[in-house]
Write an enzyme that holds these catalytic residues in place. Structure first.
Site, PDB file in Angstrom:
ATOM      1  N   HIS A 264      -9.575  15.846 -50.151  1.00  0.00           N
ATOM      2  CA  HIS A 264      -8.882  14.556 -50.045  1.00  0.00           C
ATOM      3  C   HIS A 264      -9.503  13.572 -51.027  1.00  0.00           C
ATOM      4  CE1 HIS A 264      -7.212  10.863 -48.239  1.00  0.00           C
ATOM      5  NE2 HIS A 264      -8.412  10.351 -48.467  1.00  0.00           N
TER       6      HIS A 264
ATOM      7  N   TYR B 178      -5.273   9.525 -40.612  1.00  0.00           N
ATOM      8  CA  TYR B 178      -3.996   9.796 -41.293  1.00  0.00           C
ATOM      9  C   TYR B 178      -2.831   9.006 -40.683  1.00  0.00           C
ATOM     10  CZ  TYR B 178      -5.645  13.576 -44.354  1.00  0.00           C
ATOM     11  OH  TYR B 178      -6.254  14.312 -45.344  1.00  0.00           O
TER      12      TYR B 178
ATOM     13  N   GLU C 256     -10.760   3.645 -45.995  1.00  0.00           N
ATOM     14  CA  GLU C 256     -11.181   5.014 -45.674  1.00  0.00           C
ATOM     15  C   GLU C 256     -12.706   5.150 -45.659  1.00  0.00           C
ATOM     16  OE1 GLU C 256      -7.246   7.466 -47.272  1.00  0.00           O
ATOM     17  OE2 GLU C 256      -9.120   7.643 -48.382  1.00  0.00           O
TER      18      GLU C 256
ATOM     19  N   ARG D  29      -8.467  11.774 -58.306  1.00  0.00           N
ATOM     20  CA  ARG D  29      -7.121  12.282 -58.043  1.00  0.00           C
ATOM     21  C   ARG D  29      -6.703  13.285 -59.129  1.00  0.00           C
ATOM     22  NH1 ARG D  29      -4.531  11.183 -53.113  1.00  0.00           N
ATOM     23  NH2 ARG D  29      -2.624  11.588 -54.273  1.00  0.00           N
TER      24      ARG D  29
ATOM     25  N   THR E 287      -0.677  17.474 -54.569  1.00  0.00           N
ATOM     26  CA  THR E 287      -0.847  17.927 -53.180  1.00  0.00           C
ATOM     27  C   THR E 287      -0.633  19.434 -53.009  1.00  0.00           C
ATOM     28  OG1 THR E 287       0.017  15.753 -52.542  1.00  0.00           O
ATOM     29  CG2 THR E 287      -0.156  17.412 -50.803  1.00  0.00           C
TER      30      THR E 287
ATOM     31  N   ASN F 207      -5.422  22.275 -48.655  1.00  0.00           N
ATOM     32  CA  ASN F 207      -5.533  22.040 -50.090  1.00  0.00           C
ATOM     33  C   ASN F 207      -6.902  21.478 -50.516  1.00  0.00           C
ATOM     34  OD1 ASN F 207      -5.256  19.511 -49.065  1.00  0.00           O
ATOM     35  ND2 ASN F 207      -3.407  18.956 -50.184  1.00  0.00           N
TER      36      ASN F 207
ATOM     37  N   LYS G 106     -12.195  19.484 -47.184  1.00  0.00           N
ATOM     38  CA  LYS G 106     -11.435  19.744 -45.962  1.00  0.00           C
ATOM     39  C   LYS G 106     -11.887  21.038 -45.266  1.00  0.00           C
ATOM     40  CE  LYS G 106      -7.294  17.196 -47.434  1.00  0.00           C
ATOM     41  NZ  LYS G 106      -5.811  17.283 -47.523  1.00  0.00           N
TER      42      LYS G 106
HETATM   43  P1  IDP Z   1      -2.544  13.824 -50.926  1.00  0.00           P
HETATM   44  O1  IDP Z   1      -3.674  14.411 -50.119  1.00  0.00           O
HETATM   45  O2  IDP Z   1      -2.279  14.601 -52.185  1.00  0.00           O
HETATM   46  O3  IDP Z   1      -2.693  12.342 -51.162  1.00  0.00           O
HETATM   47  P2  IDP Z   1      -0.513  13.129 -48.930  1.00  0.00           P
HETATM   48  O4  IDP Z   1       0.931  13.062 -49.222  1.00  0.00           O
HETATM   49  O5  IDP Z   1      -1.254  11.827 -48.761  1.00  0.00           O
HETATM   50  O6  IDP Z   1      -1.201  14.029 -50.069  1.00  0.00           O
HETATM   51  O7  IDP Z   1      -0.698  14.003 -47.619  1.00  0.00           O
HETATM   52  C1  IDP Z   1      -1.931  14.057 -46.945  1.00  0.00           C
HETATM   53  C2  IDP Z   1      -2.225  15.496 -46.608  1.00  0.00           C
HETATM   54  O8  IDP Z   1      -1.243  15.981 -45.694  1.00  0.00           O
HETATM   55  C3  IDP Z   1      -2.162  16.464 -47.792  1.00  0.00           C
HETATM   56  O9  IDP Z   1      -3.333  16.482 -48.576  1.00  0.00           O
HETATM   57  C4  IDP Z   1      -1.921  17.785 -47.079  1.00  0.00           C
HETATM   58  O10 IDP Z   1      -3.134  18.297 -46.510  1.00  0.00           O
HETATM   59  C5  IDP Z   1      -0.986  17.356 -45.963  1.00  0.00           C
HETATM   60  N1  IDP Z   1       0.429  17.482 -46.341  1.00  0.00           N
HETATM   61  C6  IDP Z   1       1.126  16.685 -47.192  1.00  0.00           C
HETATM   62  N2  IDP Z   1       2.405  17.092 -47.308  1.00  0.00           N
HETATM   63  C7  IDP Z   1       2.521  18.165 -46.494  1.00  0.00           C
HETATM   64  C8  IDP Z   1       3.608  19.035 -46.183  1.00  0.00           C
HETATM   65  O11 IDP Z   1       4.736  18.900 -46.671  1.00  0.00           O
HETATM   66  N3  IDP Z   1       3.337  20.060 -45.310  1.00  0.00           N
HETATM   67  C9  IDP Z   1       2.105  20.226 -44.744  1.00  0.00           C
HETATM   68  N4  IDP Z   1       1.058  19.433 -45.000  1.00  0.00           N
HETATM   69  C10 IDP Z   1       1.257  18.416 -45.881  1.00  0.00           C
HETATM   70 MG    MG Z   2      -2.723  10.753 -49.750  1.00  0.00          MG
END
Ligand code: IDP
Ligand code: MG
Length: 146
Positions: free
Chosen positions: A117, A51, A128, A87, A93, A114, A11
């Site tokens: 992805h 997304y 994807e 994962r 996350t 974070n 990212k």
């Molecule tokens: P993941 O990447 O661990 O699968 P997802 O729930 O699919 O997590 O969310 C996609 C991305 O959206 C996350 O990796 C993060 O960058 C962002 N994200 C998820 N939850 C939050 C939040 O509560 N606040 C801000 N950004 C978030």
């Molecule tokens: Mg996800």
């Protein structure tokens, strides 16, 4: 276990901080095979498309602004159980909750920024991968070659 493919994205926060090499080294050290890779910058629209499953989330606008804020490295990984293995290597996350040794624990800044992805299911992975890559850009081993 079946040979699968998954999509990973290094990212913008990680690319900007010069962590591409460290992340890719970790993936390769774990035996994850990179079969396609390129650096791209998403438009806001492009990030919203990628997304779209999160379009109703309160963080959607912030997430897609961030994901289009700078270049990312997108890659296709291949291997047995690769979706789940990636994962696990990423961690959950929120970097503050991610287990020690995971990429998000090591390098993550915030829930949003974070580092990485990874696709969350075979169906999502195929969709994807198709979002970023054409068949010509994926250097997969032949199916069923053992
Ligand atoms: P993941 O990447 O661990 O699968 P997802 O729930 O699919 O997590 O969310 C996609 C991305 O959206 C996350 O990796 C993060 O960058 C962002 N994200 C998820 N939850 C939050 C939040 O509560 N606040 C801000 N950004 C978030
Ligand atoms: Mg996800």
């Amino acid at each position: 276990m079946a040979v699968e493919q998954t999509l990973t994205i290094i990212k913008p926060d990680a690319v900007a901080r010069g962590l591409m090499g460290k992340v890719l080294e970790t993936l390769e050290m774990e035996g994850m095979k990179i079969v396609g890779m390129k650096m791209v910058q998403l438009t806001k629209r492009g990030a919203e498309g990628f997304y779209q499953v999160h379009r109703l989330q309160p963080f959607f606008d912030s997430l897609t602004t961030y994901m289009s804020s700078g270049p990312v490295m997108v890659a296709v990984l291949e291997g047995e159980g690769i979706i789940e293995r990636l994962r696990r290597l990423m961690g959950v996350t929120d970097p503050q909750k991610a287990a020690p040794g995971t990429l998000r624990h090591r390098y993550g800044i915030s829930v949003q920024e974070n580092v990485i992805h990874g696709s969350d299911s075979p169906e999502t992975a195929q969709w994807e991968i198709g979002y970023f890559f054409s068949q010509m850009e994926i250097h997969s081993r032949p199916v069923n070659s053992g």
